[in-house]
Design an enzyme around this catalytic site. Structure first.
Site, PDB file in Angstrom:
ATOM      1  N   ARG A  26      -8.284  -7.921  17.372  1.00 51.66           N
ATOM      2  CA  ARG A  26      -7.498  -9.150  17.182  1.00 51.66           C
ATOM      3  C   ARG A  26      -7.035  -9.304  15.740  1.00 51.66           C
ATOM      4  NH1 ARG A  26     -10.911 -13.907  18.795  1.00 51.66           N
ATOM      5  NH2 ARG A  26     -12.471 -12.501  17.978  1.00 51.66           N
ATOM      6  N   ASN A  44      -9.062 -12.816  22.824  1.00 56.28           N
ATOM      7  CA  ASN A  44      -9.927 -12.073  23.733  1.00 56.28           C
ATOM      8  C   ASN A  44      -9.920 -12.770  25.081  1.00 56.28           C
ATOM      9  OD1 ASN A  44     -10.762 -10.144  21.890  1.00 56.28           O
ATOM     10  ND2 ASN A  44     -12.632 -11.220  21.340  1.00 56.28           N
TER      11      ASN A  44
END
Length: 99
Positions: A26, A44
């Site tokens: 990320r 996520n």
């Protein structure tokens, strides 16, 4: 707000599966998007995948998709699904909470 519906911009939802959580994916995605000047977000998912929306000039969004296919240095990308996403995407690129 930056509209994906502007003629010079596109927006794509990117769903990445593999070893993509716990490997800086990320944060790496945010870094890549900033480098490309894209708007959107990344998060996520509870199933272990990562989902992102990237909006901007078509060539830069396509480059972001290519980078997601390769993944962050510690990740392993098994598959990636990409689809058009209509609507408005806020300016900037952020990490969202897990869903």
């Amino acid at each position: 707000m930056s509209g994906a519906d502007r003629p010079d911009r596109i927006a794509r939802r990117i769903h990445v599966k593999g070893k993509v959580q716990g490997v800086w994916f990320r944060a790496w995605t945010v870094e890549q998007a900033a480098e490309l000047g894209l708007d959107g977000w990344v998060r996520n998912r509870a199933d272990g995948s990562v989902e992102a929306v990237a909006a901007g000039p078509a060539d830069r969004v396509e480059e972001m998709i290519a980078r997601c296919r390769r993944g962050s240095p510690a990740s392993r990308v098994d598959s990636i699904d990409v689809e058009d996403t209509p609507g408005v995407v806020a300016q900037g690129f952020t990490q969202k909470p897990t869903v």
